[in-house]
Design a protein around this motif. Structure first.
Motif, short mmCIF file in Angstrom:
data_model
loop_
_atom_site.label_atom_id
_atom_site.label_comp_id
_atom_site.label_asym_id
_atom_site.label_seq_id
_atom_site.Cartn_x
_atom_site.Cartn_y
_atom_site.Cartn_z
N ASP A 123 0.85 -1.18 0.00
CA ASP A 123 0.00 0.00 0.00
C ASP A 123 0.89 1.25 0.00
O ASP A 123 2.06 1.18 0.41
N PRO A 124 0.36 2.39 -0.44
CA PRO A 124 1.17 3.61 -0.48
C PRO A 124 1.73 4.05 0.89
O PRO A 124 2.70 4.78 0.93
N ASP A 125 1.13 3.56 2.00
CA ASP A 125 1.66 3.96 3.32
C ASP A 125 3.01 3.33 3.62
O ASP A 125 3.69 3.70 4.57
N GLY A 126 3.43 2.35 2.80
CA GLY A 126 4.72 1.71 2.98
C GLY A 126 4.77 0.70 4.12
O GLY A 126 5.79 0.07 4.34
N LEU A 127 3.67 0.54 4.85
CA LEU A 127 3.61 -0.38 5.99
C LEU A 127 2.70 -1.57 5.75
O LEU A 127 2.87 -2.61 6.37
N THR A 128 1.72 -1.39 4.90
CA THR A 128 0.64 -2.36 4.76
C THR A 128 0.74 -3.13 3.46
O THR A 128 0.85 -2.54 2.39
N SER A 129 0.71 -4.46 3.57
CA SER A 129 0.56 -5.30 2.38
C SER A 129 -0.93 -5.40 2.08
O SER A 129 -1.75 -5.59 2.99
N HIS A 130 -1.26 -5.28 0.81
CA HIS A 130 -2.66 -5.28 0.37
C HIS A 130 -2.82 -6.39 -0.65
O HIS A 130 -2.13 -6.41 -1.66
#
Length: 142
Positions: A123-130
């Motif tokens: 994800d664009p937040d760099g923390l979350t795999s989507h």
């Protein structure tokens, strides 16, 4: 008579919540509406990982005397574990739980259910795999 879209979503929801492989990964966290903090932040308060329902489309597919539709559901998987492995495992578990399974609707007829696409990305937040799982189901109405 139950709305085919609602009945199918309920079937997907209960199947994913009750499936041992999926539940082992998300502990039953399957949401139609992901828990959030109240306004103004609206931040997600759900525990990761979890599955949520995304967009849903229907294409009419009826014949002369049969009302039917091809329903497409997007199921989203969310993980904050380091790397993409956890999210990939969830995506694969969803496929095992749903793809070409002999599932039954109460008021309508489920002709076929297929998982036709799986994708995992950051994800664009760099923390979350989507993860995204696309499910297609053909439903006939009585």
């Amino acid at each position: 008579m139950a709305n085919p879209s609602s009945e199918l979503q309920t079937l997907l929801y209960t199947t994913l919540r009750d499936d041992l492989g999926v539940s082992a990964l998300v502990s039953g966290r399957v949401y139609d509406r992901v828990p959030r903090a109240s306004y103004p932040s609206g931040a997600i308060t759900a525990t990761y990982p979890y599955i949520s329902f995304g967009p849903h489309d229907v294409i009419d597919d009826g014949a002369d005397c049969i009302d039917s539709g091809e329903h497409t559901f997007q199921l989203d998987c969310w993980s904050r574990a380091v790397g993409q492995t956890e999210c990939k495992n969830i995506v694969d578990a969803i496929k095992v739980a749903l793809h070409e399974r002999d599932l039954t609707l109460t008021n309508n007829a489920l002709v076929e259910i297929r998982v036709f696409m799986r994708r995992v990305f950051m994800d664009p937040d760099g923390l979350t795999s989507h993860g995204v799982v696309m499910v297609s189901a053909i439903v006939e109405e009585p």
